[in-house]
Design a protein around this motif. Structure first.
Motif, PDB file in Angstrom:
ATOM      1  N   TYR A 228       0.810  -1.225   0.000  1.00 38.36           N
ATOM      2  CA  TYR A 228       0.000   0.000   0.000  1.00 38.36           C
ATOM      3  C   TYR A 228       0.847   1.281   0.000  1.00 38.36           C
ATOM      4  N   SER A 241      -5.083   1.854  -3.927  1.00 40.54           N
ATOM      5  CA  SER A 241      -5.366   2.148  -2.513  1.00 40.54           C
ATOM      6  C   SER A 241      -6.538   1.271  -2.084  1.00 40.54           C
ATOM      7  N   SER A 242      -6.886   1.342  -0.800  1.00 40.96           N
ATOM      8  CA  SER A 242      -7.859   0.352  -0.298  1.00 40.96           C
ATOM      9  C   SER A 242      -9.269   0.550  -0.836  1.00 40.96           C
ATOM     10  N   LYS A 243      -9.624   1.788  -1.188  1.00 38.64           N
ATOM     11  CA  LYS A 243     -10.967   2.137  -1.670  1.00 38.64           C
ATOM     12  C   LYS A 243     -12.056   1.844  -0.622  1.00 38.64           C
ATOM     13  N   LEU A 244     -11.668   1.873   0.637  1.00 44.82           N
ATOM     14  CA  LEU A 244     -12.649   1.576   1.689  1.00 44.82           C
ATOM     15  C   LEU A 244     -13.447   2.810   2.131  1.00 44.82           C
ATOM     16  N   SER A 245     -13.068   3.983   1.607  1.00 43.33           N
ATOM     17  CA  SER A 245     -13.630   5.239   2.118  1.00 43.33           C
ATOM     18  C   SER A 245     -15.151   5.349   2.004  1.00 43.33           C
ATOM     19  N   GLU A 281      -3.411   6.323   7.935  1.00 47.85           N
ATOM     20  CA  GLU A 281      -4.448   7.065   7.199  1.00 47.85           C
ATOM     21  C   GLU A 281      -5.782   7.045   7.938  1.00 47.85           C
ATOM     22  N   ARG A 285      -8.259  10.201   9.279  1.00 50.02           N
ATOM     23  CA  ARG A 285      -9.728  10.276   9.235  1.00 50.02           C
ATOM     24  C   ARG A 285     -10.267  10.673  10.612  1.00 50.02           C
ATOM     25  N   TRP A 344     -15.624   9.217  -8.494  1.00 43.64           N
ATOM     26  CA  TRP A 344     -14.389   8.884  -7.760  1.00 43.64           C
ATOM     27  C   TRP A 344     -13.246   9.775  -8.188  1.00 43.64           C
ATOM     28  N   ASN A 347      -6.697  10.246  -4.070  1.00 46.26           N
ATOM     29  CA  ASN A 347      -6.249  11.253  -3.098  1.00 46.26           C
ATOM     30  C   ASN A 347      -5.303  12.252  -3.762  1.00 46.26           C
ATOM     31  N   ARG A 350      -7.361  14.649  -5.749  1.00 45.10           N
ATOM     32  CA  ARG A 350      -8.122  15.578  -4.895  1.00 45.10           C
ATOM     33  C   ARG A 350      -7.230  16.711  -4.391  1.00 45.10           C
ATOM     34  N   ASP A 378     -17.689   8.807  -1.817  1.00 44.53           N
ATOM     35  CA  ASP A 378     -17.249   8.603  -0.434  1.00 44.53           C
ATOM     36  C   ASP A 378     -17.335   9.877   0.407  1.00 44.53           C
ATOM     37  N   HIS A 379     -18.188  10.819   0.018  1.00 40.47           N
ATOM     38  CA  HIS A 379     -18.203  12.075   0.771  1.00 40.47           C
ATOM     39  C   HIS A 379     -18.421  11.840   2.268  1.00 40.47           C
ATOM     40  N   ASP A 380     -17.555  12.446   3.034  1.00 39.95           N
ATOM     41  CA  ASP A 380     -17.651  12.398   4.486  1.00 39.95           C
ATOM     42  C   ASP A 380     -17.425  13.832   4.933  1.00 39.95           C
ATOM     43  N   ASN A 384     -13.998  15.757   4.151  1.00 44.27           N
ATOM     44  CA  ASN A 384     -14.059  16.667   3.009  1.00 44.27           C
ATOM     45  C   ASN A 384     -13.735  18.104   3.416  1.00 44.27           C
ATOM     46  N   ASN A 387     -10.086  18.412   4.827  1.00 44.83           N
ATOM     47  CA  ASN A 387      -9.053  18.409   3.783  1.00 44.83           C
ATOM     48  C   ASN A 387      -9.104  19.677   2.943  1.00 44.83           C
TER      49      ASN A 387
HETATM   50  C1  LIG Z   1      -9.809  18.023  -0.990  1.00 46.12           C
HETATM   51  C2  LIG Z   1     -10.010  16.646  -0.420  1.00 46.12           C
HETATM   52  C3  LIG Z   1     -11.275  16.185  -0.124  1.00 46.12           C
HETATM   53  C4  LIG Z   1     -11.461  14.920   0.430  1.00 46.12           C
HETATM   54  N1  LIG Z   1     -12.733  14.480   0.699  1.00 46.12           N
HETATM   55  C5  LIG Z   1     -12.914  13.267   1.280  1.00 46.12           C
HETATM   56  C6  LIG Z   1     -14.225  12.800   1.580  1.00 46.12           C
HETATM   57  O1  LIG Z   1     -15.231  13.476   1.349  1.00 46.12           O
HETATM   58  N2  LIG Z   1     -14.343  11.566   2.137  1.00 46.12           N
HETATM   59  C7  LIG Z   1     -13.253  10.792   2.429  1.00 46.12           C
HETATM   60  O2  LIG Z   1     -13.425   9.682   2.941  1.00 46.12           O
HETATM   61  N3  LIG Z   1     -12.019  11.227   2.172  1.00 46.12           N
HETATM   62  C8  LIG Z   1     -11.809  12.426   1.597  1.00 46.12           C
HETATM   63  N4  LIG Z   1     -10.540  12.839   1.307  1.00 46.12           N
HETATM   64  C9  LIG Z   1      -9.387  12.031   1.785  1.00 46.12           C
HETATM   65  C10 LIG Z   1      -8.830  10.987   0.813  1.00 46.12           C
HETATM   66  O3  LIG Z   1      -8.621  11.551  -0.450  1.00 46.12           O
HETATM   67  C11 LIG Z   1      -9.752   9.773   0.691  1.00 46.12           C
HETATM   68  O4  LIG Z   1     -10.082   9.295   1.971  1.00 46.12           O
HETATM   69  C12 LIG Z   1      -9.090   8.640  -0.081  1.00 46.12           C
HETATM   70  O5  LIG Z   1      -8.684   9.071  -1.342  1.00 46.12           O
HETATM   71  C13 LIG Z   1     -10.064   7.498  -0.221  1.00 46.12           C
HETATM   72  O6  LIG Z   1      -9.503   6.439  -0.929  1.00 46.12           O
HETATM   73  P1  LIG Z   1      -9.116   5.083  -0.207  1.00 46.12           P
HETATM   74  O7  LIG Z   1     -10.243   4.588   0.636  1.00 46.12           O
HETATM   75  O8  LIG Z   1      -8.615   4.168  -1.252  1.00 46.12           O
HETATM   76  O9  LIG Z   1      -7.954   5.573   0.747  1.00 46.12           O
HETATM   77  P2  LIG Z   1      -6.696   4.823   1.361  1.00 46.12           P
HETATM   78  O10 LIG Z   1      -5.493   5.513   0.853  1.00 46.12           O
HETATM   79  O11 LIG Z   1      -6.777   3.364   1.161  1.00 46.12           O
HETATM   80  O12 LIG Z   1      -6.814   5.172   2.918  1.00 46.12           O
HETATM   81  C14 LIG Z   1      -7.558   4.368   3.835  1.00 46.12           C
HETATM   82  C15 LIG Z   1      -8.574   5.220   4.555  1.00 46.12           C
HETATM   83  O13 LIG Z   1      -7.931   6.230   5.318  1.00 46.12           O
HETATM   84  C16 LIG Z   1      -8.718   7.420   5.315  1.00 46.12           C
HETATM   85  N5  LIG Z   1      -7.970   8.504   4.697  1.00 46.12           N
HETATM   86  C17 LIG Z   1      -6.981   8.427   3.776  1.00 46.12           C
HETATM   87  N6  LIG Z   1      -6.513   9.660   3.467  1.00 46.12           N
HETATM   88  C18 LIG Z   1      -7.241  10.526   4.206  1.00 46.12           C
HETATM   89  C19 LIG Z   1      -7.242  11.939   4.342  1.00 46.12           C
HETATM   90  N7  LIG Z   1      -6.402  12.743   3.648  1.00 46.12           N
HETATM   91  N8  LIG Z   1      -8.147  12.510   5.154  1.00 46.12           N
HETATM   92  C20 LIG Z   1      -9.016  11.756   5.872  1.00 46.12           C
HETATM   93  N9  LIG Z   1      -9.035  10.413   5.797  1.00 46.12           N
HETATM   94  C21 LIG Z   1      -8.171   9.808   4.979  1.00 46.12           C
HETATM   95  C22 LIG Z   1      -9.968   7.116   4.507  1.00 46.12           C
HETATM   96  O14 LIG Z   1     -10.994   6.729   5.380  1.00 46.12           O
HETATM   97  C23 LIG Z   1      -9.523   5.958   3.633  1.00 46.12           C
HETATM   98  O15 LIG Z   1     -10.576   5.124   3.231  1.00 46.12           O
HETATM   99  C24 LIG Z   1     -10.330  14.104   0.712  1.00 46.12           C
HETATM  100  C25 LIG Z   1      -9.059  14.558   0.403  1.00 46.12           C
HETATM  101  C26 LIG Z   1      -8.889  15.825  -0.171  1.00 46.12           C
HETATM  102  C27 LIG Z   1      -7.500  16.286  -0.501  1.00 46.12           C
END
Ligand SMILES: Cc1cc2nc3c(=O)[nH]c(=O)nc-3n(C[C@H](O)[C@H](O)[C@H](O)COP(=O)(O)OP(=O)(O)OC[C@H]3O[C@@H](n4cnc5c(N)ncnc54)[C@H](O)[C@@H]3O)c2cc1C
Length: 428
Positions: A228, A241-245, A281, A285, A344, A347, A350, A378-380, A384, A387
């Motif tokens: 990862y 990435s995990s895509k679990l968001s 990560e 969150r 989608w 990160n 974004r 995945d809006h949270d 959101n 960040n």
């Molecule tokens: C401008 C902006 C807006 C964003 N909006 C959201 C949103 O609405 N919802 C959201 O879940 N994430 C958001 N993120 C954070 C991050 O981009 C996503 O969580 C991530 O891309 C989701 O993909 P993943 O599950 O494969 O992440 P992975 O890289 O596999 O990470 C695992 C988990 O860690 C958490 N995580 C990872 N990076 C972040 C981070 N920077 N901030 C908070 N948690 C994180 C998430 O829950 C994620 O599922 C945002 C980032 C930016 C820069």
């Protein structure tokens, strides 16, 4: 009654356990609140089709799982302040169990609901969305560090993650209501039908079982978790990435479930920097959730939690060129087109499009955040807005960095494959 919002699961679900322990009959309630689907002043829906579709799938799957436990899920299309009092009367409900929410809109709904209901109704609310439970963190909320690293190090050193709660046992058959409730369609919510794009990096469906399947794939079937840290800045495909968001965002899976599965993986397969980094990560969150809890409505203010007095533009043409992916920057455009076609964005994407919006176009960052809210599956709200504030320089980035979008494109999309995929008609 268990009032479900962003806790759409049957495992590790505090409200369900407490409701069952009451010894009374249990019914679950979910509202597709019409206010979540209205059109914003910028002419897009507050919740767009991609997230709404995922939410419908999540609720339908949850309804099936609850039915297997002999619990009915009431699916309502009225605001909770209208729907819940009606069901409270009809079913003679005396107690309501819910996950605590603390953002503006959610607080107001709960406040109005409590004001509408008879004083006799008891509310039991609790935090169920954190990795580190608020009672277990080593700070008072007011002293929460404004720098992530301080928060992380203290939590890692002085806090522990609670164990996953067991699934509740079967309720008696007569617990079930006779009626089965139908989830709405996209059209019912005033939204357009969507097709899944063949190049979507998120071709998954909503629901707890789907979350579990994704986790099994990423951890156990392919061992992608072991890599990862090297792949997490990727842009293409489903496994960088995990895509679990998205499942985390609506609570189909809890961060504790993921954490303990990582620990199992570390024991049974491998422990390395990558396995740690997924926990790292998840702490990010948590951090944004705590920042929102500490600063409350300031996360929605233009000056952010730093109360900065910057000048921000709101020019429609600039906003729309960003939304539509027609700016001067092919890397920004490719990411925005991906978002528009799939719901989608990675990160890395974004960070770049947000930085470009706030620091190059100098646009009111809250419009960008609202568009993400509309489009992202995945809006949270905490992640959101947290960040966005961070990238816009009104949040928790002590260095207030600006992304050089061209340099980022060269580094993370060397050869331009990602940009070619989404920018079919753009020359660069
Ligand atoms: C401008 C902006 C807006 C964003 N909006 C959201 C949103 O609405 N919802 C959201 O879940 N994430 C958001 N993120 C954070 C991050 O981009 C996503 O969580 C991530 O891309 C989701 O993909 P993943 O599950 O494969 O992440 P992975 O890289 O596999 O990470 C695992 C988990 O860690 C958490 N995580 C990872 N990076 C972040 C981070 N920077 N901030 C908070 N948690 C994180 C998430 O829950 C994620 O599922 C945002 C980032 C930016 C820069």
């Amino acid at each position: 009654m268990v009032w479900l919002r962003n806790d759409l699961r049957i495992y590790d679900q505090q409200s369900l356990i407490l409701a069952k322990q009451s010894g009374l009959k249990v019914v679950a309630y979910y509202s597709f609140d019409p206010r979540h689907y209205y059109i914003t002043p910028w002419d897009f829906h507050k919740t767009g089709s991609f997230r709404a579709q995922f939410l419908i799938e999540s609720v339908v799957e949850l309804q099936r799982s609850l039915t297997d436990l002999n619990i009915s899920l009431i699916i309502d299309n009225r605001p909770p302040e209208e729907g819940i009092p009606d069901w409270v009367d009809r079913l003679n409900i005396s107690q309501i169990f819910l996950q605590k929410e603390w953002t503006q809109e959610e607080r107001l709904v709960e406040h109005n609901l409590r004001a509408t209901l008879d004083k006799e109704i008891e509310f039991y609310s609790h935090y169920d969305q954190f990795l580190f439970h608020p009672k277990d963190i080593p700070f008072e909320l007011n002293d929460l560090p404004e720098v992530f690293t301080l928060f992380r190090k203290q939590c890692e050193k002085r806090s522990t993650v609670r164990k996953v709660l067991p699934e509740i046992t079967l309720m008696p058959k007569d617990n079930r209501l006779e009626h089965t409730f139908q989830a709405p369609t996209l059209a019912d919510l005033g939204l357009e039908k969507i097709e899944q794009h063949p190049n979507s990096a998120f071709p998954f469906k909503g629901g707890g079982e789907q979350a579990k399947r994704r986790l099994d794939h990423y951890f156990w079937d392919t061992n992608k978790l072991s890599y990862y840290k090297q792949t997490r800045n990727g842009l293409l495909g489903i496994d960088y990435s995990s895509k679990l968001s998205a499942w985390l965002a609506n609570g189909s899976i809890s961060p504790r479930q993921i954490y303990w599965e990582i620990i199992d993986y570390e024991k049974e397969v491998k422990k390395n920097q990558s396995t740690y980094w997924l926990i790292f990560e998840l702490i990010w969150r948590d951090y944004f959730k705590y920042i929102a809890l500490k600063h409350q409505d300031a996360i929605f203010h233009l000056g952010g939690i730093l109360n900065k007095d910057y000048h921000w533009d709101t020019a429609d043409t600039k906003v729309h060129s960003w939304i539509e992916g027609t700016t001067r920057e092919p890397f920004v455009n490719a990411n925005m087109i991906e978002l528009n076609k799939t719901g989608w964005m990675s990160n890395r994407g974004r960070q770049n499009v947000a930085s470009y919006f706030a620091k190059d176009l100098l646009l009111d960052w809250r419009i960008g955040a609202a568009y993400f809210e509309s489009q992202l599956i995945d809006h949270d709200v905490h992640s959101n807005y947290g960040n966005w504030m961070y990238v816009a320089g009104v949040g928790n980035d002590p260095r207030d960095r600006k992304f050089n979008v061209r340099f980022q494109a060269e580094r993370y999309d060397e050869g331009g494959k990602f940009q070619r995929l989404w920018n079919q008609n753009t020359l660069f």
